[in-house]
Write a protein that holds these residues in place. Structure first.
Motif, mmCIF file in Angstrom:
data_model
loop_
_atom_site.group_PDB
_atom_site.id
_atom_site.type_symbol
_atom_site.label_atom_id
_atom_site.label_comp_id
_atom_site.label_asym_id
_atom_site.label_seq_id
_atom_site.Cartn_x
_atom_site.Cartn_y
_atom_site.Cartn_z
ATOM 1 N N ASP A 73 0.805 -1.225 0.000
ATOM 2 C CA ASP A 73 0.000 0.000 0.000
ATOM 3 C C ASP A 73 0.833 1.267 0.000
ATOM 4 O O ASP A 73 0.277 2.367 -0.117
ATOM 5 C CB ASP A 73 -0.932 0.007 1.220
ATOM 6 N N LEU A 124 3.523 3.552 -1.924
ATOM 7 C CA LEU A 124 4.077 3.713 -3.263
ATOM 8 C C LEU A 124 5.604 3.618 -3.243
ATOM 9 O O LEU A 124 6.207 2.843 -3.997
ATOM 10 C CB LEU A 124 3.631 5.043 -3.864
ATOM 11 N N TRP A 183 1.565 -1.081 -6.789
ATOM 12 C CA TRP A 183 1.032 -0.240 -5.724
ATOM 13 C C TRP A 183 -0.450 -0.529 -5.535
ATOM 14 O O TRP A 183 -1.253 -0.392 -6.465
ATOM 15 C CB TRP A 183 1.233 1.231 -6.063
ATOM 16 N N ASP A 243 -3.423 0.992 -4.137
ATOM 17 C CA ASP A 243 -3.893 2.322 -3.745
ATOM 18 C C ASP A 243 -5.364 2.226 -3.362
ATOM 19 O O ASP A 243 -6.256 2.542 -4.151
ATOM 20 C CB ASP A 243 -3.675 3.296 -4.913
ATOM 21 N N SER A 279 -7.082 4.028 -1.503
ATOM 22 C CA SER A 279 -7.745 5.328 -1.443
ATOM 23 C C SER A 279 -8.190 5.823 -2.815
ATOM 24 O O SER A 279 -8.867 6.843 -2.927
ATOM 25 C CB SER A 279 -6.812 6.377 -0.823
ATOM 26 N N SER A 307 -6.510 7.209 -5.189
ATOM 27 C CA SER A 307 -5.981 8.512 -5.578
ATOM 28 C C SER A 307 -5.369 8.490 -6.972
ATOM 29 O O SER A 307 -5.240 9.521 -7.621
ATOM 30 C CB SER A 307 -4.928 8.981 -4.568
ATOM 31 N N GLU A 308 -4.967 7.304 -7.422
ATOM 32 C CA GLU A 308 -4.383 7.158 -8.753
ATOM 33 C C GLU A 308 -4.984 5.930 -9.420
ATOM 34 O O GLU A 308 -5.445 5.008 -8.764
ATOM 35 C CB GLU A 308 -2.866 6.984 -8.676
ATOM 36 N N VAL A 331 -0.825 0.321 -10.854
ATOM 37 C CA VAL A 331 -1.628 0.673 -9.692
ATOM 38 C C VAL A 331 -2.919 -0.132 -9.720
ATOM 39 O O VAL A 331 -3.601 -0.207 -10.740
ATOM 40 C CB VAL A 331 -1.970 2.180 -9.679
ATOM 41 N N THR A 351 -6.539 -0.793 -7.130
ATOM 42 C CA THR A 351 -7.259 -0.207 -5.997
ATOM 43 C C THR A 351 -7.858 -1.266 -5.086
ATOM 44 O O THR A 351 -8.441 -0.937 -4.056
ATOM 45 C CB THR A 351 -8.365 0.732 -6.493
#
Length: 250
Positions: free
Chosen positions: A190, A192, A208, A210, A212, A214-215, A224, A226
């Motif tokens: 989690d 980066l 990564w 992510d 949240s 955000s990307e 990335v 999520t």
């Protein structure tokens, strides 16, 4: 090291053969548990931003070997209450920390997407490892408490190997424990820089997580996701011999 049964693979050289994962806020919903501990300590989690900033500061000192884990917990608790004008001594800080820790540990639990993803990887013949920055006994207790003690082929903990993420040596230690080259291993976490970019610098495939949102897509050369539900879809392109499982994708 915690061992799990080996599974044969049909991957060609250079294909991904193992996935390493971070623990806190990757597999285990550490923030939710920590918020529960804070509520037990002060009756609310409205001071969470202060606790989080204080934790980041003192945990970095622990990771950098400036404080041992117990001292870190005491100093963090003293600093947190000092931020609101209350000065407490080491004994009182340790007492309050024990209350918070007990509440947090009772709230330890996996994210809903963790077990399905791990099961998919294991059933698909992918080897599994943990790479985590933490003290040994505490982190092994946590892994066992959420039912993952027998899941991994290797468990690499900074408190045991003497180096911490993002140092390339901890990632290579995991690869050595798996008997694989870095280019055959992915690492998911989690953070980066600490996880994804740290792994990439060590020659692994950094991913990564992510949560949240955000990307999306990629950050530089780092993919990335999520949710861990998205990991199978990401890996299938690199592991053509592994069947996709639509119910776990998306």
């Amino acid at each position: 090291m915690t061992s799990a049964p080996n599974h044969s693979t049909t991957h060609a050289p250079g294909q991904l053969k193992a996935v390493c994962l971070d623990v806190d806020d990757t597999l285990l919903d550490t923030q939710r548990a920590s918020r529960q501990g804070l509520r037990e300590l002060v009756g609310t989690d409205r001071a969470w931003p202060v606790w989080e900033r204080t934790t980041d500061h003192y945990y970095a000192r622990f990771v950098n070997d400036e404080l041992d884990f117990e001292a870190m917990c005491v100093e963090r608790t003293k600093a947190f209450f000092a931020a609101f004008g209350e000065q407490i001594d080491d004994t009182e800080a340790a007492r309050r920390e024990s209350v918070r820790m007990a509440a947090m540990q009772s709230a330890w639990g996996l994210f809903d997407d963790a077990r399905p993803c791990l099961d998919w990887l294991r059933d698909s013949g992918v080897r599994l490892a943990v790479i985590t920055n933490a003290p040994s006994t505490y982190q092994r207790k946590k892994i066992a408490a959420v039912g993952l003690a027998d899941v991994f082929d290797a468990v690499v903990i900074s408190g045991e190997v003497g180096v911490a993420k993002p140092d390339p040596r901890i990632f290579r230690t995991a690869c050595d424990a798996l008997g694989l080259r870095p280019d055959e291993v992915a690492h998911v976490g989690d953070r980066l820089d600490t996880d994804a970019r740290g792994a990439a610098r060590a020659g692994l495939h950094g991913v990564w997580l992510d949560r949240s949102r955000s990307e999306r897509g990629t950050v530089g050369d780092v993919p990335v996701i999520t949710s861990l539900h998205e990991l199978p879809e990401l890996l299938v392109g690199d592991l053509p011999a592994i069947p996709a499982m639509p119910e776990l994708i998306g």
